[in-house]
Design a protein around this motif. Structure first.
Motif, PDB file in Angstrom:
ATOM      1  N   ARG A 347     -35.704  28.550  16.754  1.00 34.02           N
ATOM      2  CA  ARG A 347     -34.663  28.833  17.750  1.00 34.02           C
ATOM      3  C   ARG A 347     -34.672  27.799  18.870  1.00 34.02           C
ATOM      4  O   ARG A 347     -33.619  27.363  19.333  1.00 34.02           O
ATOM      5  CB  ARG A 347     -34.844  30.235  18.320  1.00 34.02           C
ATOM      6  CG  ARG A 347     -34.443  31.345  17.374  1.00 34.02           C
ATOM      7  CD  ARG A 347     -34.450  32.673  18.082  1.00 34.02           C
ATOM      8  NE  ARG A 347     -35.800  33.172  18.285  1.00 34.02           N
ATOM      9  CZ  ARG A 347     -36.142  34.044  19.221  1.00 34.02           C
ATOM     10  NH1 ARG A 347     -35.234  34.483  20.068  1.00 34.02           N
ATOM     11  NH2 ARG A 347     -37.387  34.475  19.322  1.00 34.02           N
ATOM     12  N   MET A 350     -33.216  24.532  17.497  1.00 35.32           N
ATOM     13  CA  MET A 350     -31.767  24.624  17.307  1.00 35.32           C
ATOM     14  C   MET A 350     -31.017  24.634  18.635  1.00 35.32           C
ATOM     15  O   MET A 350     -29.954  24.023  18.767  1.00 35.32           O
ATOM     16  CB  MET A 350     -31.431  25.877  16.494  1.00 35.32           C
ATOM     17  CG  MET A 350     -31.759  25.750  15.010  1.00 35.32           C
ATOM     18  SD  MET A 350     -31.156  27.172  14.081  1.00 35.32           S
ATOM     19  CE  MET A 350     -31.364  26.590  12.397  1.00 35.32           C
ATOM     20  N   PRO A 354     -27.648  21.847  19.362  1.00 29.24           N
ATOM     21  CA  PRO A 354     -26.679  22.792  18.805  1.00 29.24           C
ATOM     22  C   PRO A 354     -25.790  22.192  17.720  1.00 29.24           C
ATOM     23  O   PRO A 354     -25.363  22.906  16.813  1.00 29.24           O
ATOM     24  CB  PRO A 354     -25.848  23.208  20.028  1.00 29.24           C
ATOM     25  CG  PRO A 354     -26.742  22.949  21.195  1.00 29.24           C
ATOM     26  CD  PRO A 354     -27.541  21.744  20.831  1.00 29.24           C
ATOM     27  N   THR A 356     -26.493  20.257  15.273  1.00 30.78           N
ATOM     28  CA  THR A 356     -27.103  20.382  13.943  1.00 30.78           C
ATOM     29  C   THR A 356     -27.428  21.821  13.613  1.00 30.78           C
ATOM     30  O   THR A 356     -27.645  22.171  12.446  1.00 30.78           O
ATOM     31  CB  THR A 356     -28.390  19.541  13.855  1.00 30.78           C
ATOM     32  OG1 THR A 356     -29.311  19.979  14.862  1.00 30.78           O
ATOM     33  CG2 THR A 356     -28.087  18.065  14.062  1.00 30.78           C
ATOM     34  N   ALA A 357     -27.487  22.667  14.623  1.00 29.13           N
ATOM     35  CA  ALA A 357     -27.861  24.062  14.399  1.00 29.13           C
ATOM     36  C   ALA A 357     -26.812  24.810  13.586  1.00 29.13           C
ATOM     37  O   ALA A 357     -27.145  25.639  12.732  1.00 29.13           O
ATOM     38  CB  ALA A 357     -28.082  24.761  15.734  1.00 29.13           C
ATOM     39  N   ARG A 358     -25.540  24.516  13.835  1.00 29.94           N
ATOM     40  CA  ARG A 358     -24.491  25.267  13.147  1.00 29.94           C
ATOM     41  C   ARG A 358     -24.545  25.083  11.628  1.00 29.94           C
ATOM     42  O   ARG A 358     -24.577  26.076  10.890  1.00 29.94           O
ATOM     43  CB  ARG A 358     -23.117  24.871  13.690  1.00 29.94           C
ATOM     44  CG  ARG A 358     -21.982  25.640  13.008  1.00 29.94           C
ATOM     45  CD  ARG A 358     -20.624  25.219  13.501  1.00 29.94           C
ATOM     46  NE  ARG A 358     -19.578  25.926  12.786  1.00 29.94           N
ATOM     47  CZ  ARG A 358     -18.285  25.697  12.919  1.00 29.94           C
ATOM     48  NH1 ARG A 358     -17.869  24.772  13.773  1.00 29.94           N
ATOM     49  NH2 ARG A 358     -17.398  26.373  12.233  1.00 29.94           N
ATOM     50  N   ASN A 361     -27.609  26.919  10.239  1.00 32.34           N
ATOM     51  CA  ASN A 361     -27.435  28.363  10.195  1.00 32.34           C
ATOM     52  C   ASN A 361     -26.471  28.787   9.100  1.00 32.34           C
ATOM     53  O   ASN A 361     -26.663  29.815   8.448  1.00 32.34           O
ATOM     54  CB  ASN A 361     -26.943  28.874  11.556  1.00 32.34           C
ATOM     55  CG  ASN A 361     -28.084  29.210  12.500  1.00 32.34           C
ATOM     56  OD1 ASN A 361     -28.984  29.957  12.148  1.00 32.34           O
ATOM     57  ND2 ASN A 361     -28.057  28.644  13.692  1.00 32.34           N
ATOM     58  N   SER A 512     -27.621  33.998  15.778  1.00 31.67           N
ATOM     59  CA  SER A 512     -27.725  32.704  16.474  1.00 31.67           C
ATOM     60  C   SER A 512     -26.873  32.647  17.731  1.00 31.67           C
ATOM     61  O   SER A 512     -27.085  31.791  18.594  1.00 31.67           O
ATOM     62  CB  SER A 512     -27.327  31.556  15.533  1.00 31.67           C
ATOM     63  OG  SER A 512     -25.924  31.565  15.269  1.00 31.67           O
ATOM     64  N   LEU A 516     -27.294  30.050  21.031  1.00 26.75           N
ATOM     65  CA  LEU A 516     -26.482  28.855  20.853  1.00 26.75           C
ATOM     66  C   LEU A 516     -25.163  28.985  21.604  1.00 26.75           C
ATOM     67  O   LEU A 516     -24.642  30.094  21.760  1.00 26.75           O
ATOM     68  CB  LEU A 516     -26.183  28.624  19.370  1.00 26.75           C
ATOM     69  CG  LEU A 516     -27.360  28.223  18.474  1.00 26.75           C
ATOM     70  CD1 LEU A 516     -26.888  28.085  17.037  1.00 26.75           C
ATOM     71  CD2 LEU A 516     -27.986  26.923  18.948  1.00 26.75           C
TER      72      LEU A 516
END
Length: 522
Positions: A347, A350, A354, A356-358, A361, A512, A516
């Protein structure tokens, strides 16, 4: 004692039985104890509000009993001593608000919900405290109050006649019970967390194999509570505790001035400065009013430092992540880069990136949570097994918790899959897929045609084999992502358990949204 008709020399019996009863509730399961605590607290608030309402409706309450406000009544203590004594008692009434912080790891969206809980809780307690105090004083004039303990009985008799003392005693017992339940639930978690971090004796960091509760910590807390009960009167016990409690509250707030990332909120630094000044004033009044028990209580607390130094070597050097079995000499005290505070594991990484987090996820949502011929539990077990083989504590624990939540809380099965899935109570198909996943974890070229054929023999489809390989490969990436940045990986099993339930229910993309930005989490 008036409620049960017991002689004075047995006055310790009822509190002791209550403590033992609460210990049993916490021992057999936190879910049951939470329900009982919630019921008791709601009932307590309802009863107190009914007392206030009846005092007004029955005509017993009159504002004339409060007047004149500024005249010192006969027999009253000097102003400063009276304020100091009242502060201790009032502070105890408000004192439970900080206990909520001890279960923050189990709260959804703590950044939003914890401030709401603190604020609403204190406002509610303040309103009830003022209403009840005002009603007491409006019913029983100050000059007729015999003593602090007799005051309650006098109020009850004024409202309900000769049985009023017992009625009010029952109300007091209910009020104390609600507060005790909150404390007996929160305190053992502190011992448990300390033991898991190596700052306390290891046996208190173990969960009960059947109930999943910190049973040893509950027993310790109960033993200490029974010991404190022998100290004597309630006010005396409070005088030992409150001074040290205020000191620790002040120390907690000072950490806001030492955060790695500066606090940028509209209330900073005014709010913490006002809070610290208030703590200083309260403790100064306590010391001037009754210094001996306050200082004795502080000395007892300070004895914890030599005990820590004697039994727990170098606790400050404990790594914040789970030890690396491949390189045990490597211990990292913080992430390699500055990650957001309060977001452990993936977490934090990420939230740091953000963009690359999407897609990450989205990928894990498809692999583990979206509709599939493999159940969510089976896919989570694959992810858990691979993470365990990679020695990534955060990933194996959180995905193990999601798997357990999907298996109606069967944590024992999750542990067996990690350590010896061949003898676990799972399907032969899943065992064959775990063989493939384990070989992907070691290297993709280790997977053979015989492995794939065996999976097909047990009923695995091509899409299931494909997804197993992708889950294993993706989690090798996720594990290295988490460990490569040295993200914090707390060992609070209760936190993982509660978060696992949330993910199992709502999915990874929805969860998330907690950490995020909206554009990255949607």
């Amino acid at each position: 004692m008036s409620l049960f008709g017991l002689p004075p020399h047995t006055q310790i019996v009822i509190p002791a039985l209550i403590l033992i009863g609460l210990a049993l509730l916490n021992y057999v399961g936190s879910r049951l104890s939470r329900r009982v605590m919630t019921t008791a607290n709601l009932l307590k608030i309802g009863v107190l509000l009914c007392l206030v309402l009846w005092a007004w409706i029955s005509g017993h309450a009159t504002t004339s009993n409060l007047l004149p406000l500024t005249v010192r009544r006969t027999g009253s203590e000097p102003l400063f001593a009276a304020i100091a004594g009242a502060t201790v008692s009032a502070f105890f009434s408000f004192g439970g608000w900080w206990e909520a912080g001890k279960i923050a790891g189990e709260v959804r969206n703590p950044r939003r919900n914890m401030p709401l809980a603190f604020t609403c809780g204190v406002l509610l307690v303040t309103a009830v405290y003022l209403l009840v105090s005002a009603s007491f004083l409006m019913v029983v004039p100050l000059e007729k109050i015999v003593s602090n303990t007799a005051f309650v009985a006098q109020f009850g008799e004024a409202l309900f006649g000769t049985t009023g003392g017992k009625v009010l005693s029952a109300c007091v017992l209910l009020s104390v019970l609600g507060g005790l339940m909150a404390l007996t639930m929160a305190a053992p978690r502190v011992y448990y967390a300390m033991a898991k971090d190596g700052a306390f004796f290891a046996p208190f960091g173990r969960l009960h194999p059947r109930f999943g509760t910190p049973a040893n910590a509950v027993l310790l807390q109960t033993s200490l509570a029974l010991l404190v009960l022998t100290f004597g009167a309630f006010n005396r016990i409070l005088s030992f505790i409150i001074f040290s409690a205020v000191c620790f509250l002040a120390l907690s707030v000072t950490t806001l001035f030492r955060m790695p990332q500066p606090v940028r909120r509209w209330w900073f630094p005014t709010a913490p400065i006002v809070f610290l000044l208030g703590c200083a004033v309260i403790n100064l009044m306590i010391l001037m009013h009754d210094p001996i028990p306050a200082l004795v209580g502080l000395v007892i607390v300070l004895c914890g430092d030599p005990v820590r130094r004697l039994f727990f070597q170098r606790p400050a050097l404990k790594p914040t992540h789970f030890p690396n079995k491949f390189h045990p000499e490597r211990t990292t005290l913080m992430a390699h880069i500055q990650l957001p505070e309060g977001l452990p594991g993936i977490r934090g990484a990420m939230a740091f990136r953000p963009a690359t987090a999407r897609p990450l996820n989205d990928l894990v949502e498809i692999l583990l949570h979206a509709p599939n011929s493999l159940t969510p539990a089976e896919r989570e077990l694959i992810a858990t097994y691979v993470s365990s083989e990679n020695d990534c504590y955060y990933c194996q624990t959180i995905h193990g918790a999601v798997a357990a939540a999907s298996l109606n809380g069967d944590e024992a099965l999750v542990k067996q899959v990690k350590h010896d899935f061949h003898n676990a109570a799972i399907s032969e198909k899943l065992k064959a897929l775990l063989v493939i996943a384990g070989k992907v974890q070691r290297g993709g070229k280790h997977v053979t045609t015989e492995d794939v054929a065996a999976a097909r023999t047990h009923g695995a489809t091509d899409i299931e084999i494909h997804d197993t390989v992708l889950i294993a490969a993706a989690f090798c990436m996720f594990n290295r992502y988490v460990d490569g940045l040295a993200t914090t990986q707390p060992r609070d099993e209760a936190m993982y358990r509660e978060r696992g339930k949330w993910i199992a229910r709502d999915g990874y993309v929805n969860v998330s949204k907690e950490y995020l930005p909206a554009e990255a989490a949607r």
